[in-house]
Scaffold this active site. Sequence first.
Site, PDB file in Angstrom:
ATOM      1  N   GLY A   1      27.722  -0.991 100.605  1.00  0.00           N
ATOM      2  CA  GLY A   1      28.519  -1.394 101.778  1.00  0.00           C
ATOM      3  C   GLY A   1      28.078  -2.728 102.355  1.00  0.00           C
TER       4      GLY A   1
ATOM      5  N   ARG B   1      29.223  -4.258 110.766  1.00  0.00           N
ATOM      6  CA  ARG B   1      28.841  -4.130 112.177  1.00  0.00           C
ATOM      7  C   ARG B   1      27.506  -4.807 112.493  1.00  0.00           C
ATOM      8  NH1 ARG B   1      30.170   2.237 111.981  1.00  0.00           N
ATOM      9  NH2 ARG B   1      29.905   1.779 109.769  1.00  0.00           N
TER      10      ARG B   1
ATOM     11  N   GLN C   1      29.570  -1.487  92.348  1.00  0.00           N
ATOM     12  CA  GLN C   1      30.858  -1.184  92.976  1.00  0.00           C
ATOM     13  C   GLN C   1      31.383  -2.548  93.437  1.00  0.00           C
ATOM     14  OE1 GLN C   1      30.735   0.637  96.850  1.00  0.00           O
ATOM     15  NE2 GLN C   1      32.757   1.556  96.666  1.00  0.00           N
TER      16      GLN C   1
ATOM     17  N   ARG D   1      -6.453 -17.934 110.800  1.00  0.00           N
ATOM     18  CA  ARG D   1      -5.368 -17.787 109.833  1.00  0.00           C
ATOM     19  C   ARG D   1      -5.759 -18.150 108.404  1.00  0.00           C
ATOM     20  NH1 ARG D   1      -2.487 -22.919 108.998  1.00  0.00           N
ATOM     21  NH2 ARG D   1      -3.438 -24.523 110.305  1.00  0.00           N
TER      22      ARG D   1
ATOM     23  N   LYS E   1      -8.845 -22.121 110.180  1.00  0.00           N
ATOM     24  CA  LYS E   1      -7.904 -22.005 109.058  1.00  0.00           C
ATOM     25  C   LYS E   1      -8.646 -22.026 107.729  1.00  0.00           C
ATOM     26  CE  LYS E   1      -6.448 -24.775 106.393  1.00  0.00           C
ATOM     27  NZ  LYS E   1      -5.967 -25.750 105.423  1.00  0.00           N
TER      28      LYS E   1
ATOM     29  N   ASN F   1     -23.905 -23.432 115.712  1.00  0.00           N
ATOM     30  CA  ASN F   1     -23.213 -23.579 116.991  1.00  0.00           C
ATOM     31  C   ASN F   1     -22.266 -24.761 116.923  1.00  0.00           C
ATOM     32  OD1 ASN F   1     -22.741 -22.810 119.749  1.00  0.00           O
ATOM     33  ND2 ASN F   1     -23.651 -24.796 120.247  1.00  0.00           N
TER      34      ASN F   1
END
Length: 456
Positions: free
Chosen positions: A10, A14, A72, A332, A350, A376
């Site tokens: 389908g 909607r 289909q 990250r 990073k 540090n």
Amino acid sequence: MIKSVVLAAGKGSRLKSNNAKVLHRIFDKPILAWVLDSLAEVDQDEIIVVCGHQAEKVRSFLHAYPVTVVDQTVQMGTGHALMCVQDELDDFEGTVLVVNGDSPLIRSETLNDMLNYHEQREHQMTLLTSQVNCADGYGRIVRRNNTIIGIKEDKDCSEAEKTIKEVNAGVYCFGWQFIKEGLSKLKSNNAQEEFYLTDLVAWAYSQGLSIGNFILQNPNEALGINSRTDLAAVSRLKNQEALEALMDAGVTIIDTNSTVISPEVDIGPDTVIYPGTYIHRRVTIGSNCSIGPNTSIFGPAEIGSHSTVIQSHINRSSIGEHCNIGPFAHIRDGSDVYNKARVGCFVEVKNSTMGEASSAAHLSYLGDAQIKSNVNIGAGTITANYNSFTGEKSTTVICQGASTGANSVLVAPITIHEGASVAAGSVVTQDIPAQMLGIARPRQEIRGLPVAKKVS
Ligand code: UD1
Ligand code: CA
């Protein structure tokens, strides 16, 4: 023998989307994958998936699954979708389990219980039904003297039928040799001008076939996704389930309304999750941690026990035990922060390692850096890892016990050796040997002020 058919062709108009409905995601997993994962726990001989709208994309998603794909090409309704597998099931004589591909909450236990019910009662057709408060959009189960005589689709219901609260959940067991004949009898003279699979019920009744219904204990399982509102409702339910499982396992969640945690997340006991926290994909968090408020963690990621993360974003990285992250840290791209390390306020890390007990407490960018233990990093230290002329990225190595002064720039590739120091405000372009101080800034001069500015 059992063969399953998933209806996934389908368009999902909607949803008003350019993407196939069944590929819309709930916690990063396509709707169709939720259905197929439940079906995987059913002991069947074949799974056939009917594709149509954006068949290419759906087919390429299905490569990872052991399923047969049937096209289909024109979508003329759920009955028509089942007609498309007729050739595939030509000589089949067992049970065909049909599942709507847009019902991601359906559980494998339900499918197995329903199949057992169907076989033990020797029905020729079994429907999965549910009692709901609001039946809008669902096909209603129509009974006469308590016997099921058909399903009426929402758009075709009379006012009286609209009041029926018993609905079709979109899962069916068919004794295939009895039912297949009915497919050729389906008509599309209805409100949607489609061939409804659900019209097989009235046909089966007219043939005197035995029709059973298996009742869903939890009506939520029947939720089909037709709109963005449905997508949000199902995501909310999945979230609620995940939060409840975590709370049962000993995790404190202060505000379940503002916390979103995906089902793959594992959190140890006595960890507290503060409001506004979003934990997404595969993330493991230890015990006795404090996460949030306003924190997002995107997996794969790990956080060791006794660590604190406040107002920060962690993406595909691992944090050790007793670490202290944030507020406003951004970690990250495969970074590793080892035990007892600190990544503080406005610090971005990073593709780097922060060694054990090292600290970058304020205002830094640490990219492609290997920072060993007990280092540090002074406020405002920047690793200049990117050469904008060559486009290359280079590594900064800061060895054990070294320190960088406030506002220093480390131009990579560069190594600050063990115990070395960088003076505040330096732009360092050469390695600094162990235990030495590197100063790379203009010497301060003291000059007399112009006469006019002197305070008399
Ligand atoms: C359908 C049922 C309804 C039931 C509800 C449960 C019909 C006619 N109605 O309604 O009784 O209460 O599910 O959620 O079956 N599909 C195809 N090809 C098509 C049309 C649809 O493969 O030509 C697939 C869709 O991708 C979807 C499933 O069939 O996965 C159901 O179709 P949908 O249009 O969502 O049916 P509903 O109106 O929800
Ligand atoms: Ca639907």
